[in-house]
Motif scaffolding. Structure first.
Motif, PDB file in Angstrom:
ATOM      1  N   GLU B 226      -5.929 -12.911  45.790  1.00 39.73           N
ATOM      2  CA  GLU B 226      -4.667 -13.501  45.199  1.00 39.73           C
ATOM      3  C   GLU B 226      -3.464 -12.317  45.316  1.00 39.73           C
ATOM      4  O   GLU B 226      -3.764 -11.347  45.577  1.00 39.73           O
ATOM      5  N   ARG B 227      -2.174 -13.253  45.110  1.00 38.36           N
ATOM      6  CA  ARG B 227      -1.032 -12.074  45.245  1.00 38.36           C
ATOM      7  C   ARG B 227      -0.184 -12.099  43.984  1.00 38.36           C
ATOM      8  O   ARG B 227      -0.115 -13.447  43.557  1.00 38.36           O
ATOM      9  N   GLU B 228       0.290 -11.277  43.524  1.00 40.01           N
ATOM     10  CA  GLU B 228       1.493 -11.318  42.451  1.00 40.01           C
ATOM     11  C   GLU B 228       2.559 -11.302  43.002  1.00 40.01           C
ATOM     12  O   GLU B 228       3.033 -10.541  43.576  1.00 40.01           O
ATOM     13  N   CYS B 229       3.301 -12.476  42.774  1.00 41.72           N
ATOM     14  CA  CYS B 229       4.667 -12.668  43.492  1.00 41.72           C
ATOM     15  C   CYS B 229       5.749 -12.906  42.235  1.00 41.72           C
ATOM     16  O   CYS B 229       6.682 -13.738  42.587  1.00 41.72           O
ATOM     17  N   SER B 230       5.835 -12.430  41.197  1.00 41.79           N
ATOM     18  CA  SER B 230       6.677 -12.676  40.133  1.00 41.79           C
ATOM     19  C   SER B 230       8.074 -12.153  40.336  1.00 41.79           C
ATOM     20  O   SER B 230       9.128 -12.585  39.752  1.00 41.79           O
ATOM     21  N   LEU B 231       8.427 -11.349  41.088  1.00 42.97           N
ATOM     22  CA  LEU B 231       9.712 -10.450  41.221  1.00 42.97           C
ATOM     23  C   LEU B 231      10.496 -11.415  42.090  1.00 42.97           C
ATOM     24  O   LEU B 231      10.425 -11.126  43.441  1.00 42.97           O
ATOM     25  N   GLN B 232      11.425 -12.074  41.588  1.00 42.99           N
ATOM     26  CA  GLN B 232      12.105 -13.284  42.381  1.00 42.99           C
ATOM     27  C   GLN B 232      13.395 -13.063  42.002  1.00 42.99           C
ATOM     28  O   GLN B 232      13.812 -12.882  40.905  1.00 42.99           O
ATOM     29  N   ARG B 233      14.441 -13.620  42.980  1.00 47.37           N
ATOM     30  CA  ARG B 233      15.878 -13.565  42.701  1.00 47.37           C
ATOM     31  C   ARG B 233      16.112 -14.918  43.346  1.00 47.37           C
ATOM     32  O   ARG B 233      15.914 -15.348  44.464  1.00 47.37           O
ATOM     33  N   ARG B 234      16.678 -15.866  42.390  1.00 51.64           N
ATOM     34  CA  ARG B 234      16.984 -17.052  42.703  1.00 51.64           C
ATOM     35  C   ARG B 234      15.815 -17.714  43.401  1.00 51.64           C
ATOM     36  O   ARG B 234      16.047 -18.408  44.311  1.00 51.64           O
ATOM     37  N   ARG B 235      14.795 -17.815  42.876  1.00 48.93           N
ATOM     38  CA  ARG B 235      13.528 -18.394  43.223  1.00 48.93           C
ATOM     39  C   ARG B 235      12.893 -17.738  44.717  1.00 48.93           C
ATOM     40  O   ARG B 235      12.339 -18.464  45.077  1.00 48.93           O
ATOM     41  N   ILE B 331     -12.147  -6.816  47.838  1.00 44.71           N
ATOM     42  CA  ILE B 331     -10.622  -6.183  47.552  1.00 44.71           C
ATOM     43  C   ILE B 331     -10.854  -4.717  47.495  1.00 44.71           C
ATOM     44  O   ILE B 331     -11.607  -4.127  47.007  1.00 44.71           O
ATOM     45  N   SER B 332      -9.826  -4.084  48.417  1.00 37.93           N
ATOM     46  CA  SER B 332      -9.964  -2.411  48.401  1.00 37.93           C
ATOM     47  C   SER B 332      -8.556  -1.973  48.188  1.00 37.93           C
ATOM     48  O   SER B 332      -7.571  -2.253  49.098  1.00 37.93           O
ATOM     49  N   GLY B 333      -8.616  -1.495  47.138  1.00 39.23           N
ATOM     50  CA  GLY B 333      -7.083  -0.814  46.593  1.00 39.23           C
ATOM     51  C   GLY B 333      -6.261  -1.794  46.293  1.00 39.23           C
ATOM     52  O   GLY B 333      -6.592  -2.880  45.956  1.00 39.23           O
ATOM     53  N   HIS B 334      -4.923  -1.344  46.571  1.00 40.59           N
ATOM     54  CA  HIS B 334      -3.770  -2.065  46.188  1.00 40.59           C
ATOM     55  C   HIS B 334      -2.605  -2.110  47.104  1.00 40.59           C
ATOM     56  O   HIS B 334      -2.581  -1.066  47.762  1.00 40.59           O
ATOM     57  N   ALA B 335      -1.899  -2.890  47.221  1.00 43.23           N
ATOM     58  CA  ALA B 335      -0.884  -3.036  48.303  1.00 43.23           C
ATOM     59  C   ALA B 335       0.458  -3.716  47.749  1.00 43.23           C
ATOM     60  O   ALA B 335       0.290  -4.565  46.632  1.00 43.23           O
ATOM     61  N   ILE B 336       1.541  -3.395  48.117  1.00 38.18           N
ATOM     62  CA  ILE B 336       2.764  -3.924  47.769  1.00 38.18           C
ATOM     63  C   ILE B 336       3.774  -3.778  49.029  1.00 38.18           C
ATOM     64  O   ILE B 336       3.583  -3.219  49.887  1.00 38.18           O
ATOM     65  N   GLU B 337       4.614  -5.373  48.891  1.00 38.54           N
ATOM     66  CA  GLU B 337       5.270  -5.305  50.135  1.00 38.54           C
ATOM     67  C   GLU B 337       6.744  -5.339  49.419  1.00 38.54           C
ATOM     68  O   GLU B 337       6.939  -6.013  48.537  1.00 38.54           O
ATOM     69  N   CYS B 338       7.912  -4.905  50.017  1.00 40.26           N
ATOM     70  CA  CYS B 338       9.095  -5.028  49.794  1.00 40.26           C
ATOM     71  C   CYS B 338       9.865  -5.720  51.122  1.00 40.26           C
ATOM     72  O   CYS B 338       9.834  -5.306  51.878  1.00 40.26           O
ATOM     73  N   ARG B 339      10.663  -6.796  50.493  1.00 39.34           N
ATOM     74  CA  ARG B 339      11.322  -7.224  51.447  1.00 39.34           C
ATOM     75  C   ARG B 339      12.754  -6.737  51.812  1.00 39.34           C
ATOM     76  O   ARG B 339      13.480  -6.633  50.734  1.00 39.34           O
ATOM     77  N   HIS B 438       7.469 -10.685  35.177  1.00 38.56           N
ATOM     78  CA  HIS B 438       7.297 -12.559  35.095  1.00 38.56           C
ATOM     79  C   HIS B 438       8.373 -12.942  35.895  1.00 38.56           C
ATOM     80  O   HIS B 438       9.315 -12.198  36.725  1.00 38.56           O
ATOM     81  N   THR B 439       8.567 -14.367  36.288  1.00 42.00           N
ATOM     82  CA  THR B 439       9.266 -14.812  37.170  1.00 42.00           C
ATOM     83  C   THR B 439      10.755 -14.766  36.988  1.00 42.00           C
ATOM     84  O   THR B 439      11.734 -14.840  37.775  1.00 42.00           O
ATOM     85  N   ARG B 440      11.264 -14.333  35.585  1.00 42.27           N
ATOM     86  CA  ARG B 440      12.642 -14.275  35.335  1.00 42.27           C
ATOM     87  C   ARG B 440      12.878 -12.944  35.093  1.00 42.27           C
ATOM     88  O   ARG B 440      14.070 -12.562  34.761  1.00 42.27           O
ATOM     89  N   PHE B 441      12.013 -11.962  35.303  1.00 41.67           N
ATOM     90  CA  PHE B 441      12.380 -10.598  34.969  1.00 41.67           C
ATOM     91  C   PHE B 441      13.293  -9.802  35.911  1.00 41.67           C
ATOM     92  O   PHE B 441      14.229  -9.426  35.397  1.00 41.67           O
ATOM     93  N   LEU B 442      13.340 -10.111  37.304  1.00 41.01           N
ATOM     94  CA  LEU B 442      14.396  -9.668  37.920  1.00 41.01           C
ATOM     95  C   LEU B 442      15.685 -10.088  37.856  1.00 41.01           C
ATOM     96  O   LEU B 442      16.750  -8.985  37.858  1.00 41.01           O
ATOM     97  N   GLU B 443      16.327 -11.227  37.558  1.00 37.53           N
ATOM     98  CA  GLU B 443      17.459 -11.492  37.323  1.00 37.53           C
ATOM     99  C   GLU B 443      18.232 -10.858  36.229  1.00 37.53           C
ATOM    100  O   GLU B 443      19.009 -10.343  35.976  1.00 37.53           O
ATOM    101  N   GLY B 444      16.940 -10.605  35.114  1.00 39.46           N
ATOM    102  CA  GLY B 444      17.498  -9.850  33.693  1.00 39.46           C
ATOM    103  C   GLY B 444      17.864  -8.540  34.127  1.00 39.46           C
ATOM    104  O   GLY B 444      18.628  -8.033  33.632  1.00 39.46           O
ATOM    105  N   TRP B 445      16.791  -7.909  34.711  1.00 38.90           N
ATOM    106  CA  TRP B 445      17.033  -6.491  35.187  1.00 38.90           C
ATOM    107  C   TRP B 445      18.126  -6.097  35.893  1.00 38.90           C
ATOM    108  O   TRP B 445      18.672  -5.161  35.814  1.00 38.90           O
ATOM    109  N   LEU B 446      18.341  -6.970  37.124  1.00 34.97           N
ATOM    110  CA  LEU B 446      19.710  -6.968  37.749  1.00 34.97           C
ATOM    111  C   LEU B 446      20.883  -6.659  36.975  1.00 34.97           C
ATOM    112  O   LEU B 446      21.799  -5.982  37.178  1.00 34.97           O
ATOM    113  N   GLU B 447      20.980  -7.585  35.926  1.00 32.52           N
ATOM    114  CA  GLU B 447      22.163  -7.522  34.865  1.00 32.52           C
ATOM    115  C   GLU B 447      22.140  -6.215  34.223  1.00 32.52           C
ATOM    116  O   GLU B 447      23.239  -5.831  33.856  1.00 32.52           O
ATOM    117  N   THR B 448      21.097  -6.005  33.627  1.00 34.42           N
ATOM    118  CA  THR B 448      21.099  -4.947  32.651  1.00 34.42           C
ATOM    119  C   THR B 448      20.805  -3.451  32.974  1.00 34.42           C
ATOM    120  O   THR B 448      21.071  -2.427  32.470  1.00 34.42           O
TER     121      THR B 448
END
Lengths: 79, 460
Positions: B226-235, B331-339, B438-448
Motif C-alpha cells: 500500500e501507499r499512504e497519500c494523505s498529504l493533499q491540497r484541494r483533494r 517490502i524493502s525499506g521506505h520510499a517518499i515521492e514529492c510532486r 490525515h487528508t485535511r492536514f496539509l490545508e491547515g498546515w499551509l494556513e498556519t
C-alpha cells in the motif's frame, strides 16, 4: 469611435463560456462594461476570468472558444 | 511477448516513463503529441512521433479518433494511455480493441464497472470489502438522502455517481442544509458529468488516504502493498509514501487481501489501485474507489518492491502471465515521492508555465527523478502543472526523510516557479516526521505553518 483591443493577460486555453453547456459570456455585437467577464483562460487546470477592461458598445471576438492563446494575444476588439 | 510496438497516448513525465519502460522491453515506441508538445522529451525519446492535433487537449490528447488513426497509421500493436486524458475512458479502450490492438489496461467493461462509483461500491460490497457507511446506491431525492444521513450520522457527503478526482463532493453538517444542497449538487453533477445521480456517504474525520497497488492478468491477482497519500491540497495528492508506516501488520494484511479479493471478483487485467480511507482510532478501513490505470505515485511502490509496474503492464498487455507471485513481493525499506509542480507555493499555488533556464538534479542510487524537463524546455500552459516527481528510498522512514531533505536541497530548477520550497518545508516539519497526518492536514498546515517570504499575500 475608436477600436480597442482586449488582450489575454495569461497564456492558456481560452473559453467563451463558463461551462460547456452554458451560453457564452458575450456574443459578437454585445455591449460591454469595463468589469464584464468576457471569457476564461485555463492555465494548467486553473481557471482565470478575463474582464473587458474597457467599455464599448460592441464587442467582436478574435479568439475562438477553446483556442490556445499566449499572454498578450488579442482575444477581442471593442468599439 | 506478442506485441512489438506501443503507442503512448499521453504526454509529460508519464510519457517519458512509458517510453523508457517500453524500450527496456525492446518495444518500438510511437509518441503522439499536440502542436504544443513538438519539442517534448517524450517526442525526442520515441522511435516515432505523430502529431494528433492542436494544443487544446480536447482536440488532441482527448480526441479518440485522432489517437486511433495515429496508431493505425504506425502499425502499433498496443496503446498505453498513461494517466488522465483517455486512461479511464471505456469507449477509448473499446475503440483500441476494435481497431485490432491491445489496450494496456483493463477491458472497457471493467473500466465502465469500476468507473461508476455506485457500481464499484456494490462490487466491493459483494467481494466483502468494507465500504464507507452510506446509501445503497443512488438516492432519488433529498428526503431519502436525509433519512440515510439520520441513520449513519452527520456530517455526510453528497457525491456525484459519475464524479471523480475529488470533484462533485459536498459536505453536509446538519439536516437543515439537506434540501438546498441536494438540489444544487444534482444540478452541478448533471452539468459537470452529464449525470445528476448522487449518493450519500458518512464523513470519516481525520482519516488517512491509503491505497493498495494491484496487478492482475485476468487469472492471477496480486497486491504490491500500500501507499499512504494523505498529504493533499484541494483533494490533489502532493506527497506520497510507501508503505503506510503507521499501519499495524494485521491491518495491512487484511487491507491488501481485500484489494486482491476485489481484483479477483472482476477478473482484473493490468495495474490498478484500490483506494481506501483509514481511521487510525478504530483501525477500520473503508473502500472509496478503484483507479483502473497506472497512478502518478506508482514509483514509491516500485522503490520498495523492486517491481517495474509499467513494464509489468506492458507484459500483461502482451499476453504474458504475471511475472511475480504474491510470496515474491516483499517490502524493502521506505520510499517518499514529492510532486514537483510548476506552481508558486508562496502565491496561492499560482501556476507558472515558461522556460526552464537551468536544471540541476540530485543523483544517487536511492534517488529517482521522473520528469519531462530539460534545460531550455518551455513548459506549455495548456496541461497540468506536474513537472516531475522526486522519489527517495531509505532503509527506514527516518533515513528516507533525511535523504529526501538532502535531495530536495540539491534539486534546482530555475526559470519557473516550482513547489520545491513547499516540499523542503514539509520534509523538515516535526508533525510530518512524526507521521501525524490525515487528508485535511496539509490545508491547515499551509494556513498556519508554512512561512511565506513576503507578508502581503498576492491574490490571483
Amino acid at each position: 469611435m475608436s477600436k480597442q483591443e482586449i488582450r489575454s493577460p495569461l497564456p492558456g486555453v481560452f473559453y467563451r463560456k463558463p461551462t460547456p453547456d452554458s451560453p457564452s459570456f458575450k456574443e459578437d455585437g454585445d455591449a460591454v462594461a469595463k468589469d464584464d467577464v468576457i471569457g476564461l483562460v485555463e492555465v494548467m487546470k486553473s481557471f482565470h476570468e478575463v474582464k473587458a477592461g474597457v467599455a464599448g458598445k460592441a464587442i467582436r471576438f478574435v479568439a475562438e472558444n477553446e483556442d490556445a492563446i499566449m499572454a498578450g494575444d488579442i482575444i477581442a476588439e471593442v468599439e | 511477448m506478442s506485441i512489438r510496438s506501443v503507442l503512448i497516448a499521453n504526454r509529460g513525465e508519464i510519457a517519458v516513463r512509458i517510453n523508457r519502460a517500453a524500450k527496456a522491453l525492446g518495444l518500438r515506441t510511437i509518441q503522439v503529441y499536440s502542436a504544443a508538445d513538438a519539442d517534448s522529451l517524450a517526442v525526442r525519446l520515441a522511435d516515432e512521433a505523430v502529431e494528433i492535433g492542436p494544443a487544446t487537449a480536447r482536440k488532441s490528447y482527448l480526441n479518440i479518433a485522432n489517437v486511433i488513426e495515429a496508431a493505425r497509421k504506425t502499425n502499433a500493436d498496443a496503446v498505453h494511455p498513461g494517466y488522465g486524458f483517455l486512461a479511464e475512458n471505456a469507449e477509448f479502450a473499446d475503440a483500441v480493441v476494435a481497431a485490432g490492438m491491445r489496450f494496456v489496461g483493463p477491458s472497457g467493461d471493467s473500466i465502465r464497472l469500476l468507473g461508476d462509483k455506485v457500481a464499484a461500491r456494490r462490487e466491493a460490497d459483494k467481494a466483502g470489502v468494507p465500504t464507507v457507511p452510506g446509501s445503497d446506491g443512488r438516492v432519488s431525492n433529498a428526503a431519502e438522502a436525509a433519512g440515510i444521513a439520520d441513520r449513519i450520522g452527520f456530517p455526510v457527503m453528497i457525491k456525484a455517481a459519475a464524479g471523480g478526482g475529488g470533484r462533485g463532493i459536498r459536505i453536509i453538517q446538519e439536516p437543515s442544509e439537506f434540501e438546498r444542497q441536494f438540489l444544487q449538487a444534482s444540478a452541478e453533477a448533471e452539468a459537470a458529468f452529464g449525470d445528476g445521480g448522487l449518493y450519500v456517504e458518512k464523513v470519516i474525520p481525520a482519516a488517512r488516504h491509503i491505497e493498495v497497488q494491484i496487478l492482475g492478468d485476468g487469472h492471477n491477482f496480486v497486491h504490491c502493498y500500500e501507499r499512504e497519500c494523505s498529504l493533499q491540497r484541494r483533494r490533489q495528492k502532493v506527497w506520497e509514501e510507501a508503505p503506510a508506516f503507521h499501519l499495524p501488520q494485521k491491518v495491512r494484511e487484511r487491507l491488501c487481501a481485500s484489494a486482491v479479493d476485489l481484483a479477483r471478483s472482476v477478473g482484473y487485467v493490468g495495474a490498478g489501485t484500490v483506494e481506501y480511507l483509514y481511521d487510525d482510532k478504530t483501525e477500520a478501513f473503508y473502500f472509496i474507489e478503484v483507479n483502473t490505470r497506472i497512478q502518478v505515485e506508482h514509483p514509491v511502490t516500485e522503490m520498495i518492491t523492486g517491481i517495474d509496474l509499467v513494464q509489468e503492464m506492458l507484459k500483461i498487455a502482451g499476453g504474458a502471465p504475471l511475472s511475480v507471485r504474491q510470496d515474491d513481493i516483499v517490502i524493502s525499506g521506505h520510499a517518499i515521492e514529492c510532486r514537483i509542480n510548476a506552481e508558486d507555493p508562496f502565491k496561492d499555488f499560482q501556476p507558472g508555465p515558461g522556460t526552464v533556464e537551468t536544471l540541476s538534479v540530485p543523483e544517487a542510487d536511492h534517488v529517482r527523478f521522473d520528469t519531462m524537463l530539460y534545460e531550455g524546455y518551455v513548459v506549455p500552459p495548456f496541461y497540468d502543472s506536474l513537472l516531475g516527481k522526486l522519489i527517495v528510498h531509505g532503509d527506514t522512514r527516518e533515513q528516507c526523510l533525511s535523504r529526501l531533505s538532502a535531495a530536495l536541497a540539491a534539486l534546482d530548477i530555475r526559470g519557473i516557479p516550482t513547489t520545491t520550497p513547499l516540499h523542503r518545508a514539509l520534509a523538515a516539519d516535526p508533525a510530518v516526521a512524526a507521521g501525524d497526518i490525515h487528508t485535511r492536514f496539509l490545508e491547515g498546515w499551509l494556513e498556519t505553518r508554512f512561512a511565506r517570504p513576503d507578508s502581503d499575500k498576492e491574490v490571483a
